[in-house]
Design an enzyme around this catalytic site. Structure first.
Site, PDB file in Angstrom:
ATOM      1  N   GLY A 103       0.821  -1.214   0.000  1.00 24.17           N
ATOM      2  CA  GLY A 103       0.000   0.000   0.000  1.00 24.17           C
ATOM      3  C   GLY A 103       0.851   1.259   0.000  1.00 24.17           C
ATOM      4  O   GLY A 103       0.429   2.305  -0.500  1.00 24.17           O
ATOM      5  N   GLU A 126       2.901  -8.044  -2.107  1.00 24.23           N
ATOM      6  CA  GLU A 126       1.682  -8.651  -1.587  1.00 24.23           C
ATOM      7  C   GLU A 126       1.580 -10.152  -1.868  1.00 24.23           C
ATOM      8  O   GLU A 126       1.042 -10.904  -1.070  1.00 24.23           O
ATOM      9  CB  GLU A 126       0.450  -7.965  -2.174  1.00 24.23           C
ATOM     10  CG  GLU A 126       0.177  -6.587  -1.618  1.00 24.23           C
ATOM     11  CD  GLU A 126       0.916  -5.486  -2.351  1.00 24.23           C
ATOM     12  OE1 GLU A 126       1.904  -5.778  -3.040  1.00 24.23           O
ATOM     13  OE2 GLU A 126       0.512  -4.313  -2.231  1.00 24.23           O
TER      14      GLU A 126
HETATM   15  N1  T1G Z   1       1.620  -4.195   8.770  1.00 27.00           N
HETATM   16  C1  T1G Z   1       1.691  -4.362  10.112  1.00 27.00           C
HETATM   17  N2  T1G Z   1       2.874  -4.540  10.794  1.00 27.00           N
HETATM   18  C2  T1G Z   1       3.990  -4.527  10.046  1.00 27.00           C
HETATM   19  C3  T1G Z   1       3.988  -4.375   8.636  1.00 27.00           C
HETATM   20  C4  T1G Z   1       2.716  -4.195   8.008  1.00 27.00           C
HETATM   21  N3  T1G Z   1       2.632  -3.989   6.695  1.00 27.00           N
HETATM   22  N4  T1G Z   1       5.281  -4.425   8.211  1.00 27.00           N
HETATM   23  C5  T1G Z   1       6.045  -4.608   9.301  1.00 27.00           C
HETATM   24  N5  T1G Z   1       5.283  -4.666  10.403  1.00 27.00           N
HETATM   25  C6  T1G Z   1       5.744  -4.831  11.775  1.00 27.00           C
HETATM   26  C7  T1G Z   1       6.457  -6.150  12.001  1.00 27.00           C
HETATM   27  O1  T1G Z   1       5.519  -7.154  12.319  1.00 27.00           O
HETATM   28  C8  T1G Z   1       7.366  -5.795  13.168  1.00 27.00           C
HETATM   29  O2  T1G Z   1       6.545  -5.776  14.333  1.00 27.00           O
HETATM   30  C9  T1G Z   1       7.749  -4.350  12.889  1.00 27.00           C
HETATM   31  O3  T1G Z   1       6.740  -3.834  12.007  1.00 27.00           O
HETATM   32  C10 T1G Z   1       9.083  -4.221  12.219  1.00 27.00           C
HETATM   33  O4  T1G Z   1       9.026  -5.098  11.081  1.00 27.00           O
HETATM   34  C11 T1G Z   1      -3.288  -2.728   0.174  1.00 27.00           C
HETATM   35  C12 T1G Z   1      -2.738  -5.345   0.713  1.00 27.00           C
HETATM   36  C13 T1G Z   1       8.745  -2.725   5.957  1.00 27.00           C
HETATM   37  C14 T1G Z   1      10.790  -3.865   5.006  1.00 27.00           C
HETATM   38  O5  T1G Z   1       4.478  -7.032   2.746  1.00 27.00           O
HETATM   39  O6  T1G Z   1       8.728  -6.116   4.554  1.00 27.00           O
HETATM   40  O7  T1G Z   1      -0.028  -3.357   1.639  1.00 27.00           O
HETATM   41  O8  T1G Z   1       7.831  -7.510  15.654  1.00 27.00           O
HETATM   42  O9  T1G Z   1      11.085  -6.444  11.652  1.00 27.00           O
HETATM   43  O10 T1G Z   1      13.279  -5.360   9.188  1.00 27.00           O
HETATM   44  O11 T1G Z   1      -2.100  -3.503  -1.675  1.00 27.00           O
HETATM   45  O12 T1G Z   1       8.626  -4.946   7.822  1.00 27.00           O
HETATM   46  O13 T1G Z   1       8.255  -5.054  15.994  1.00 27.00           O
HETATM   47  O14 T1G Z   1       6.071  -6.079  16.727  1.00 27.00           O
HETATM   48  O15 T1G Z   1      10.096  -6.466   9.308  1.00 27.00           O
HETATM   49  O16 T1G Z   1      12.892  -2.827   9.376  1.00 27.00           O
HETATM   50  C15 T1G Z   1       2.443  -5.305   2.045  1.00 27.00           C
HETATM   51  C16 T1G Z   1       5.965  -6.065   5.079  1.00 27.00           C
HETATM   52  C17 T1G Z   1       1.349  -5.394   3.052  1.00 27.00           C
HETATM   53  C18 T1G Z   1       5.852  -5.358   3.736  1.00 27.00           C
HETATM   54  C19 T1G Z   1      10.694  -3.220   7.409  1.00 27.00           C
HETATM   55  N6  T1G Z   1       3.685  -4.927   2.721  1.00 27.00           N
HETATM   56  N7  T1G Z   1       6.995  -5.496   5.910  1.00 27.00           N
HETATM   57  O17 T1G Z   1      11.620  -4.229   7.733  1.00 27.00           O
HETATM   58  O18 T1G Z   1      11.219  -4.385  10.233  1.00 27.00           O
HETATM   59  S1  T1G Z   1      -0.197  -5.811   2.293  1.00 27.00           S
HETATM   60  C20 T1G Z   1       4.614  -5.856   3.021  1.00 27.00           C
HETATM   61  C21 T1G Z   1       8.318  -5.624   5.582  1.00 27.00           C
HETATM   62  C22 T1G Z   1      -0.569  -4.387   1.414  1.00 27.00           C
HETATM   63  C23 T1G Z   1      -1.973  -3.253  -0.295  1.00 27.00           C
HETATM   64  C24 T1G Z   1      -1.573  -4.543   0.311  1.00 27.00           C
HETATM   65  C25 T1G Z   1       9.275  -5.057   6.581  1.00 27.00           C
HETATM   66  C26 T1G Z   1       9.867  -3.712   6.213  1.00 27.00           C
HETATM   67  P1  T1G Z   1       7.221  -6.120  15.774  1.00 27.00           P
HETATM   68  P2  T1G Z   1      10.395  -5.711  10.553  1.00 27.00           P
HETATM   69  P3  T1G Z   1      12.358  -4.185   9.147  1.00 27.00           P
END
Ligand code: T1G
Length: 655
Positions: A103, A126
């Site tokens: 997003g 995603e």
């Molecule tokens: N939502 C909620 N929590 C999230 C999150 C997210 N998207 N991304 C990370 N966290 C939390 C994670 O659980 C951890 O929590 C903390 O943030 C640090 O994460 C509409 C449907 C951004 C590259 O797939 O790849 O958007 O353990 O250890 O190493 O089309 O987080 O501290 O409690 O990974 O610095 C698509 C997922 C979502 C990216 C950062 N987005 N995140 O890495 O930190 S679906 C993703 C990552 C979507 C739209 C669609 C990585 C990061 P806690 P981290 P990091």
């Protein structure tokens, strides 16, 4: 409604919005509400002629808030928030300070301009969550960077660096200095004329051959995850029927997948992996800084561990007992880096750098100044014991000394040796340079700082750490033993090795239990059973024993559960193996198809629950991590515990 999630500050008619929703500025409901309100407010505010959208922290926006996906979607929905920004009469400039993912990328795509910090990157991952972009990504990205590159970003989860984004026409600027001042200065240069919205960009249909090739390529890589193919169809719908129809197709597919078991399984693993990398019990404990690591033993395991450590930037001392075995060990390490170049994991220079970090020595003397030493010597208690007795004489009292044992009791390896706070078991999985699972087994006297160092080492190696109690086989091999016992029970109920292996492949495993044993060799487990029998354990003769006694050790002897043509790895049903199994088969209904997979997964889940109940694993999700990252359990099924719980819920109609 809290308004500190997005702060507004205006100057010279430019409104600066700063997202502040730590840790990753996820687009939660409250953030979407705030952004929707601000969009309307800014549209009506005549004093504002442009908007810069920035973010606090290391990440621009990490995506929609994944934690919301277990609940029904709530308005304002992200596609609508983004559409309002795109429709604004005033230019919106996204200032990407870091990763813009999911997003977050879609939000940036809805803005009129994008300025990247040089470390920023943009991606639509995603599909790794069993979803497709659900806020316009499948429609806007292709119209910004072209179909083929957009398909790769969306279906293969590739991210674009700032430079790649600029080349692709996605980044209007890469900030040379401070991002926000440059974004504000850029905004001030704008005269109010807006670039064509993505919806107006033409997108020619390359024809059926293009789509057929893309479908085939995606099918080969998807491994049971339906999302990449679904994303391609949403992209294609927009090409065939136009932008608005494409958005509708995207949204419909996104909502369907969002409710799927696969997406729930992948979300479960997403959070489980992060919890394992940052265990609450270790928060605030500083790991020991590691710069120089010793590895004892240059065999398959030792050379893999040495390669993984060197690839992570550590200086590595690989030791062996003599010059020939040392040379062989170093050759193995070199071959690993060569293979990594061939697979595109690094380039020649990178491989040379990694190899330069590895030095080989005969004997343990060179390990005296290592911060960490990992032994990967022969799986024999006396051999390992002698190694540790020498290590404690050589190394400083704070050097962390780790055993890579799979089956021995680490307490017996180090019993009575000084400074027990720094001993630990680090159970790597072969090939250690590839497998992500690292079982970390603290001993009774292991200090929390030693344990924290093991977890930090796993993260540095790009692995997933799972803490295990000191029980036989820790977690993974104990479940494997139970899994194999159930597979043999299915044989004795009349199923064939082929039926059982095919059932598990159909479930999504890369290989069934009998193919796997033929590959590893039946004699390893046979020796363990014979040793247990010698200690008085009453282990009845099983089909595996009969095969080994008949000289059928697996691929290495030309046949085990299956026959193999000379030089071939292709398993063929074996009449000789069947004849050896037949006398043990009990009469009764033969198990088949999904019953086979159900029984084997249930056996894994039962053993996993026992391990949790005995306090030898911290949570069922840790069991899932072990199976997914150590034993090829399909990610889109979430692991045996998740899968079994979901089946129970669907059977009982539970919540
Ligand atoms: N939502 C909620 N929590 C999230 C999150 C997210 N998207 N991304 C990370 N966290 C939390 C994670 O659980 C951890 O929590 C903390 O943030 C640090 O994460 C509409 C449907 C951004 C590259 O797939 O790849 O958007 O353990 O250890 O190493 O089309 O987080 O501290 O409690 O990974 O610095 C698509 C997922 C979502 C990216 C950062 N987005 N995140 O890495 O930190 S679906 C993703 C990552 C979507 C739209 C669609 C990585 C990061 P806690 P981290 P990091």
């Amino acid at each position: 409604m809290t308004n500190d999630l997005i702060r507004r500050s205006d100057s010279d008619g430019i409104a600066l919005l700063t997202l502040a929703n730590p840790p990753v500025n996820a687009l939660s409901l409250a953030v979407r509400q705030r952004l929707a309100a601000l969009t309307a407010e800014l549209e009506a505010d005549e004093s504002v002629r442009a908007v810069v959208l920035a973010a606090e922290g290391r990440v621009f926006v990490g995506g929609a808030d994944i934690a919301e996906f277990d609940r029904p979607p709530e308005a304002p929905h992200l596609p609508d928030v983004i559409a309002a920004i795109e429709a604004s009469r005033k230019p919106w400039i996204a200032a990407l300070n870091g990763a813009a993912l999911g997003g977050g990328a879609e939000l940036a795509l809805g803005c009129h301009y994008r300025i990247f910090a040089d470390t920023a990157r943009l991606g639509l991952p995603e599909t790794s969550l069993g979803l497709i972009p659900g806020a316009g990504g499948t429609q806007r990205l292709p119209r910004r960077i072209g179909l083929a590159p957009a398909i790769e970003v969306i279906t293969a989860g590739r991210t674009l660096s700032a430079a790649e984004a600029r080349e692709a026409g996605l980044a209007d600027r890469i900030a040379a200095g401070e991002l926000i001042p440059e974004a504000l200065a850029f905004a001030r240069t704008l005269d109010g004329a807006l670039p064509l919205p993505a919806s107006a960009a033409p997108l020619a249909d390359p024809g059926p051959a293009f789509w057929d090739e893309a479908r085939a390529r995606i099918a080969r890589a998807a491994r049971g995850n339906p999302a990449p193919a679904a994303a391609l169809e949403a992209i294609r719908a927009g090409v065939a029927e136009g932008f608005a129809a494409g958005l509708r197709a995207e949204r419909e597919t996104f909502l369907r997948l969002r409710a799927s078991d696969e997406a729930a399984a992948l979300r479960h693993l997403f959070f489980a992996e992060r919890a394992a990398l940052r265990p609450a019990a270790l928060r605030g404990i500083e790991p020991v800084p590691l710069t120089r690591a010793g590895v004892i033993g240059g065999g398959t395991m030792g050379s893999g561990i040495a390669a993984a450590l060197a690839a992570a930037g550590l200086e590595v001392r690989l030791t062996e007992t003599g010059p020939e075995s040392l040379a062989a060990g170093l050759e193995r390490v070199e071959a690993i880096f060569e293979a990594q170049v061939k697979r595109g994991l690094t380039d020649r220079a990178g491989a040379a750098e990694r190899m330069a970090r590895v030095t080989g020595t005969v004997g343990l003397g060179a390990l005296a100044d290592c911060d960490l030493v990992i032994e990967a010597v022969f799986e024999d208690l006396a051999v390992k014991r002698r190694v540790f007795e020498e290590l404690v004489r050589l190394c400083g009292p704070e050097a962390i000394l780790a055993t890579n044992t799979s089956y021995l009791d680490p307490e017996r390896i180090v019993e009575g040796l000084p400074h027990p706070h720094r001993f630990i078991a680090l159970h790597f999985f072969s090939p250690a340079q590839v497998m992500k699972l690292l079982e970390i087994v603290p001993l009774a006297a292991t200090a929390p700082r030693t344990l924290a160092t093991g977890v930090a080492l796993a993260a540095r190696l790009g692995k997933i750490p799972v803490q295990a109690g000191n029980g036989e086989g820790f977690i993974g091999n104990r479940i494997l033993k139970r899994y194999r016992a159930e597979a043999e029970a299915l044989l004795l109920a009349g199923a064939t090795p082929t039926e059982i292996d095919e059932a598990m492949r159909a479930f999504g495993l890369g290989m069934g239990p009998f193919e796997m044993q033929d590959m590893a060799g039946l004699d390893i487990a046979f020796r363990a059973r014979e040793a247990a029998r010698a200690l008085g354990q009453d282990l009845p003769e099983g089909p595996g024993d009969r095969l080994v006694r008949a000289g059928r050790l697996g691929r290495k002897s030309g046949g085990g559960w299956y026959d193999y043509a000379p030089g071939s790895r292709l398993p063929q049903p074996s009449p000789e193996a069947a004849a050896l199994i037949a006398p043990l088969v009990t009469p009764g209904p033969r198990p088949s198809g999904t019953e086979i997979a159900d029984r084997l997964i249930a056996a894994m889940a039962e053993e996993g629950q026992r391990i949790c109940d005995e306090g030898l694993a911290q949570s069922p999700s840790d069991i899932d991590l072990v199976e997914v990252h150590g034993y090829g359990f399909p990610r889109h099924k979430g692991g045996p515990m998740f899968h079994a719980a979901r089946k129970t819920r669907s059977r009982t109609g539970g919540a």
